[in-house]
Each structure stands twice: as structure tokens, then as C-alpha cells.
Design a protein around this motif. Structure first.
Motif, PDB file in Angstrom:
ATOM      1  N   ALA A  66       0.863  -1.184   0.000  1.00  0.00           N
ATOM      2  CA  ALA A  66       0.000   0.000   0.000  1.00  0.00           C
ATOM      3  C   ALA A  66       0.895   1.228   0.000  1.00  0.00           C
ATOM      4  O   ALA A  66       1.833   1.310   0.792  1.00  0.00           O
ATOM      5  CB  ALA A  66      -0.903  -0.015   1.225  1.00  0.00           C
ATOM      6  N   LEU A  74       3.439   0.740   2.983  1.00  0.00           N
ATOM      7  CA  LEU A  74       3.224  -0.360   3.908  1.00  0.00           C
ATOM      8  C   LEU A  74       3.289  -1.671   3.140  1.00  0.00           C
ATOM      9  O   LEU A  74       2.691  -1.794   2.074  1.00  0.00           O
ATOM     10  CB  LEU A  74       1.854  -0.203   4.562  1.00  0.00           C
ATOM     11  N   VAL A  75       4.020  -2.630   3.691  1.00  0.00           N
ATOM     12  CA  VAL A  75       3.981  -3.980   3.138  1.00  0.00           C
ATOM     13  C   VAL A  75       3.156  -4.809   4.103  1.00  0.00           C
ATOM     14  O   VAL A  75       3.442  -4.818   5.306  1.00  0.00           O
ATOM     15  CB  VAL A  75       5.397  -4.594   3.020  1.00  0.00           C
ATOM     16  N   ALA A  76       2.121  -5.453   3.595  1.00  0.00           N
ATOM     17  CA  ALA A  76       1.226  -6.208   4.479  1.00  0.00           C
ATOM     18  C   ALA A  76       0.918  -7.552   3.845  1.00  0.00           C
ATOM     19  O   ALA A  76       1.297  -7.799   2.702  1.00  0.00           O
ATOM     20  CB  ALA A  76      -0.060  -5.423   4.697  1.00  0.00           C
ATOM     21  N   ASP A  77       0.216  -8.411   4.585  1.00  0.00           N
ATOM     22  CA  ASP A  77      -0.191  -9.668   3.956  1.00  0.00           C
ATOM     23  C   ASP A  77      -1.510  -9.444   3.216  1.00  0.00           C
ATOM     24  O   ASP A  77      -2.070  -8.350   3.228  1.00  0.00           O
ATOM     25  CB  ASP A  77      -0.224 -10.827   4.965  1.00  0.00           C
ATOM     26  N   ALA A  78      -1.993 -10.508   2.570  1.00  0.00           N
ATOM     27  CA  ALA A  78      -3.123 -10.353   1.646  1.00  0.00           C
ATOM     28  C   ALA A  78      -4.409  -9.930   2.352  1.00  0.00           C
ATOM     29  O   ALA A  78      -5.343  -9.459   1.710  1.00  0.00           O
ATOM     30  CB  ALA A  78      -3.338 -11.654   0.879  1.00  0.00           C
ATOM     31  N   ASN A  79      -4.469 -10.074   3.682  1.00  0.00           N
ATOM     32  CA  ASN A  79      -5.669  -9.638   4.397  1.00  0.00           C
ATOM     33  C   ASN A  79      -5.874  -8.130   4.345  1.00  0.00           C
ATOM     34  O   ASN A  79      -6.942  -7.638   4.704  1.00  0.00           O
ATOM     35  CB  ASN A  79      -5.618 -10.095   5.860  1.00  0.00           C
ATOM     36  N   PHE A  80      -4.858  -7.399   3.908  1.00  0.00           N
ATOM     37  CA  PHE A  80      -5.022  -5.954   3.783  1.00  0.00           C
ATOM     38  C   PHE A  80      -6.136  -5.636   2.789  1.00  0.00           C
ATOM     39  O   PHE A  80      -6.861  -4.655   2.938  1.00  0.00           O
ATOM     40  CB  PHE A  80      -3.704  -5.295   3.349  1.00  0.00           C
ATOM     41  N   ASP A  81      -6.290  -6.486   1.770  1.00  0.00           N
ATOM     42  CA  ASP A  81      -7.370  -6.299   0.792  1.00  0.00           C
ATOM     43  C   ASP A  81      -8.733  -6.412   1.466  1.00  0.00           C
ATOM     44  O   ASP A  81      -9.668  -5.695   1.126  1.00  0.00           O
ATOM     45  CB  ASP A  81      -7.281  -7.367  -0.309  1.00  0.00           C
ATOM     46  N   VAL A  82      -8.825  -7.345   2.422  1.00  0.00           N
ATOM     47  CA  VAL A  82     -10.086  -7.530   3.146  1.00  0.00           C
ATOM     48  C   VAL A  82     -10.357  -6.303   4.018  1.00  0.00           C
ATOM     49  O   VAL A  82     -11.484  -5.827   4.125  1.00  0.00           O
ATOM     50  CB  VAL A  82     -10.031  -8.814   3.999  1.00  0.00           C
ATOM     51  N   LEU A  83      -9.297  -5.785   4.607  1.00  0.00           N
ATOM     52  CA  LEU A  83      -9.439  -4.603   5.452  1.00  0.00           C
ATOM     53  C   LEU A  83      -9.949  -3.407   4.641  1.00  0.00           C
ATOM     54  O   LEU A  83     -10.785  -2.637   5.120  1.00  0.00           O
ATOM     55  CB  LEU A  83      -8.085  -4.269   6.095  1.00  0.00           C
ATOM     56  N   MET A  84      -9.480  -3.296   3.398  1.00  0.00           N
ATOM     57  CA  MET A  84      -9.927  -2.181   2.558  1.00  0.00           C
ATOM     58  C   MET A  84     -11.434  -2.266   2.299  1.00  0.00           C
ATOM     59  O   MET A  84     -12.089  -1.247   2.127  1.00  0.00           O
ATOM     60  CB  MET A  84      -9.155  -2.139   1.232  1.00  0.00           C
ATOM     61  N   ILE A  85     -11.978  -3.504   2.283  1.00  0.00           N
ATOM     62  CA  ILE A  85     -13.430  -3.647   2.111  1.00  0.00           C
ATOM     63  C   ILE A  85     -14.147  -3.106   3.347  1.00  0.00           C
ATOM     64  O   ILE A  85     -15.146  -2.413   3.256  1.00  0.00           O
ATOM     65  CB  ILE A  85     -13.811  -5.128   1.893  1.00  0.00           C
ATOM     66  N   LYS A  86     -13.596  -3.425   4.519  1.00  0.00           N
ATOM     67  CA  LYS A  86     -14.191  -2.922   5.759  1.00  0.00           C
ATOM     68  C   LYS A  86     -14.150  -1.399   5.794  1.00  0.00           C
ATOM     69  O   LYS A  86     -14.986  -0.755   6.421  1.00  0.00           O
ATOM     70  CB  LYS A  86     -13.421  -3.466   6.973  1.00  0.00           C
ATOM     71  N   LEU A  87     -13.138  -0.846   5.146  1.00  0.00           N
ATOM     72  CA  LEU A  87     -12.941   0.605   5.183  1.00  0.00           C
ATOM     73  C   LEU A  87     -13.700   1.329   4.077  1.00  0.00           C
ATOM     74  O   LEU A  87     -13.458   2.506   3.833  1.00  0.00           O
ATOM     75  CB  LEU A  87     -11.441   0.904   5.041  1.00  0.00           C
TER      76      LEU A  87
ATOM     77  N   ALA B 109      -0.726  -8.855   9.011  1.00  0.00           N
ATOM     78  CA  ALA B 109       0.670  -8.657   9.418  1.00  0.00           C
ATOM     79  C   ALA B 109       1.240  -7.565   8.531  1.00  0.00           C
ATOM     80  O   ALA B 109       1.002  -7.548   7.326  1.00  0.00           O
ATOM     81  CB  ALA B 109       1.449  -9.952   9.227  1.00  0.00           C
ATOM     82  N   SER B 111       4.436  -4.289   7.819  1.00  0.00           N
ATOM     83  CA  SER B 111       5.788  -3.791   8.055  1.00  0.00           C
ATOM     84  C   SER B 111       5.762  -2.748   9.180  1.00  0.00           C
ATOM     85  O   SER B 111       4.700  -2.324   9.639  1.00  0.00           O
ATOM     86  CB  SER B 111       6.349  -3.181   6.768  1.00  0.00           C
TER      87      SER B 111
END
Lengths: 204, 209
Positions: A66, A74-87, B109, B111
Motif C-alpha cells: 500500500a 506499507l507492506v502487508a499480507d493479503a488480508n489488507f485487501d479484506v481490510l480495505m473492504i471494511k474501510l 501482518a 511492516s
């Protein structure tokens, strides 16, 4: 994925041919990089916010990157995509701005080369060429070598030193990472997005 | 650049619709050792695991409605480990027959640039605390016994003061939505911890003062 107009496809074929003439080997599988654009719906302070880009790269399939243009990443795992839906009530996705880049991977000795077609909203916008010199992570130690190699198949189209390295306080001598690669893709995507390409709105 | 059109969200990766099933309770400091002893006996045979975390709770305020809450956690004992970003949804209402609190949960998780990144997104840190304690597992169930401490000087995790004379005890399971047999297993496990600790379904939204 959209069809690629003749002229772009010809250039891609030409690059592939040149790489194969050099002795580069086509690798198994292809690569893809994609980028979603989000914008904040409203900020409490009322100030206009910067666009948020969420990117993926098939070379790092479990990660999600991101980025704010010129801002923190930010480097994150693939759940970041799910978080963007919540947002979604705070950050809306601009689907028409989805950019994708797909193509083939080549290997020439210690160089990894990726030639891709960049499509925006299913219409082809341009060609990307990514060159990595794998044994070295310090750009300043291998830039001249990379330049010379790129000349062998890109001719006079060799790019300038990527600004992502020149703007770092340590300059060329800080190790590069996946964010540096994604920043360069983002710069390319934004450049291509602004290009007017009449007649290229071919859809599937 | 003009505002891009608003459309439906796409999803590229990640696990959609994970739920956290949760039971909570607490024990006084004096009862800690006997609880740990019991947990060691009941839980999976593993090396005792302890943790010391720093949690920052961030709020994103929109023009209307409740603020959006995200929790960012980092390990103080493993400073190079990734940060943990967590979204917790509102507890599901209605199903009285369920034995555990059920809420949507997204774990990411990330950075170490997380605080800076959240700030850029418009989030502001609301409060922070230090949590340290013990972790146990039994199959998919996780038991965490935590001492919570307030941070006296913002950002300084050395200068802390314990919040109370007790430990928070949480029994939780992460499972896809609809797997309600999970809460049965949790209830029977919680029964085995009585009378050392009474784990209950507690609605956090009813705890605000």
C-alpha cells in the motif's frame, strides 16, 4: 484482460525477439503487477487527501503493498485487501482506475527481465520493461552494468536512473526492496494514465 | 486529478469473513499461579509461551457515524517481528443460544511503517497500553492471560503502571462464519476452568462508562 493493439503487440514481440537473440531464456509462467486506486471519502479536517494505491506483484504473491504517492508505504499480507473492504465507507475504490501489467519473464545470466503490457480498465496503455540484476541489491554498485545491458535490447530507450533511488538520503547505496520496485511501477502507471491514447479504447 | 468514480470493491487476496469467538474473564493476581498450573495441564503440550506487546488503538473519524477503530500491536520482546493490525467488528446480536461472543475479525501482518501509514490514512492514535502475559493453545482454541498496564509517558513503553490487581483471561477461536459448534467446544473448556476463572460472553459495547 483487454486485447493489445497491433502496434504495442509488435513492440512487445520485437523486445522478446531481441532478448531471445541475446540468448535470454523465457521462464516458466508469466508475471503480473496490479494497482487499485482508493480515495478518502471525507477527511475530518476537510483537507483534500492523497490517493492511496494498493498493489500486488506475482513475485511476492502473499504480500500486498500500500502506497501513498511520495508518502509512507506499507507492506502487508493479503488480508489488507479484506481490510480495505471494511474501510469502504472511508476509502472508495476507483474501479475505472485499475491498472494491470502482465507479461513474460526472461532470464539472461544474472539478469531477470520482465516485459509486460500495461492495461488500464481493459484498454492497453503501454509496455513495461523491468530489469533486475539479481546478485546485487545496492543500485549504485550495478547501475552502469544494468544500463549497458538494457542498451543491448532497448537501444536508445534506456531510462534515466530511477528517481526512487536518487531521492533517498543514502542515495544509490541503500539496498533496494520490493517497495522500490512497486514505486517504479506506480510512477510508470501514473505516467501512462495521463497519456492520451486515441483509438486504444479496445474492450473485451 | 479528478475524483475517480465510486464502484464496488474488488478483492484480490485474503480470507473473507473470519469470525472471532470470544469468552472473557479475569483473575486476581494471587490466583494467577493456580490458573497457569491448570492451563498447563489442560492445554496442548508446548513450551510455555509469554509475550510483551505494545498496543496502539487508532480511530478514523468520518463525517457521521461511529469512528472506525483499528488496533496496531507490536511485540516488545521480538522487536523485528511484523506489526499486527487488527479490525474487530461489532458483536453479532440476536443469537442468544450461542455461548460465545461472535464478531468479525481481520488480522493483517504489516511492516514497521504502520503507525506512519495509519496517520497518513487519517487515523489518529486514541490510546495505547502494554499487555504482557501467557499464551496457551488447545487445538484451535487460544487462551491468553494478560496483565494490562497504562503508559505514563506517551510512546514510552518502559514507563508503565499496571492497570489493576488482576489478569484478563480470554478464550478465543478464529473460524469462518457459521461454524457455531466452535462455541460449544469453548463452553465445555470454560467449564473445566471453573472455579478458578469464570469465562463469560461479555459484550464490550455495554462496558463503556
Amino acid at each position: 484482460m483487454g486485447r493489445v493493439p497491433g502496434a504495442l503487440q509488435q513492440t512487445v514481440d520485437l523486445l522478446h525477439k531481441k532478448l531471445e537473440q541475446l540468448g535470454a531464456l523465457k521462464q516458466q509462467g508469466n508475471f503480473s503487477v496490479d494497482c487499485e486506486t482508493y480515495h478518502a471519502t471525507a477527511t475530518a479536517s476537510g483537507q483534500p487527501s492523497k490517493l492511496l494505491y494498493v498493489m500486488h506483484n506475482s513475485e511476492t504473491p502473499l504480500s500486498c503493498m500500500a502506497l501513498f504517492e511520495g508518502g509512507p508505504c506499507l507492506v502487508a499480507d493479503a488480508n489488507f485487501d479484506v481490510l480495505m473492504i471494511k474501510l469502504k465507507s472511508h476509502f472508495q475504490n476507483a474501479k475505472g482506475h485499475k491498472v494491470e501489467c502482465r507479461g513474460w519473464k526472461y532470464r539472461y545470466s544474472d539478469f531477470s527481465i520482465k516485459v509486460g503490457t500495461v492495461t488500464m480498465n481493459s484498454s492497453a496503455r503501454g509496455i513495461s520493461a523491468e530489469v533486475e540484476y539479481c546478485p546485487c541489491v545496492v543500485p549504485g554498485d550495478c547501475w552502469n552494468l544494468m544500463k549497458e545491458f538494457m542498451q543491448s535490447f532497448l537501444g536508445s530507450n534506456v531510462p534515466e536512473l530511477p528517481s526512487v533511488f536518487t531521492v533517498k538520503p543514502e542515495g544509490l547505496f541503500a539496498p533496494s526492496d520490493c517497495i522500490d520496485t512497486m514505486t517504479q511501477y506506480l510512477e510508470l502507471f501514473n505516467k501512462l494514465r495521463k497519456l492520451q491514447m486515441p483509438g486504444s479504447n479496445i474492450r473485451v | 486529478m479528478e475524483a475517480p468514480p465510486v464502484t464496488v470493491m474488488p478483492v484480490t487476496g485474503g480470507t473473507i469473513n473470519m469470525m472471532e469467538y470470544l469468552l472473557q474473564g479475569s483473575v486476581l493476581d494471587q490466583a494467577l499461579d493456580s490458573l497457569l498450573h491448570r492451563l498447563r495441564g489442560l492445554c496442548d503440550n508446548m513450551e510455555p509461551e509469554t509475550f510483551t506487546d505494545h498496543e496502539l488503538v487508532y480511530l478514523l473519524k468520518g463525517q457521521q457515524g461511529n469512528p472506525f477503530i483499528l488496533r496496531a500491536r507490536r511485540s516488545l520482546s521480538h522487536p523485528t517481528a511484523p506489526w499486527h493490525l487488527r479490525y474487530l467488528g461489532q458483536p453479532e446480536v440476536g443469537d442468544k443460544s450461542r455461548h460465545a461472543l461472535v464478531r468479525n475479525c481481520v488480522d493483517v501482518a504489516t511492516s514497521h511503517s504502520l503507525p506512519e501509514f495509519l496517520n497518513e490514512m487519517g487515523f489518529r492514535m486514541d490510546h495505547e497500553f502494554v499487555a504482557n502475559g501467557h499464551i496457551f493453545r488447545k487445538g484451535a482454541m487460544k487462551v491468553v492471560v494478560t496483565k494490562l498496564s497504562r503508559i505514563l509517558v506517551p510512546g514510552n513503553t518502559e514507563n508503565i503502571e499496571r492497570l489493576s490487581l488482576s489478569y484478563l483471561v480470554e478464550l478465543s477461536v478464529l473460524a469462518p462464519a457459521g461454524q457455531d459448534t466452535v462455541s460449544e467446544d469453548m463452553r465445555s473448556f470454560a467449564e473445566q476452568l471453573k472455579p478458578l476463572v469464570h469465562l463469560e460472553k461479555i459484550d464490550p459495547s455495554k462496558q463503556r462508562h
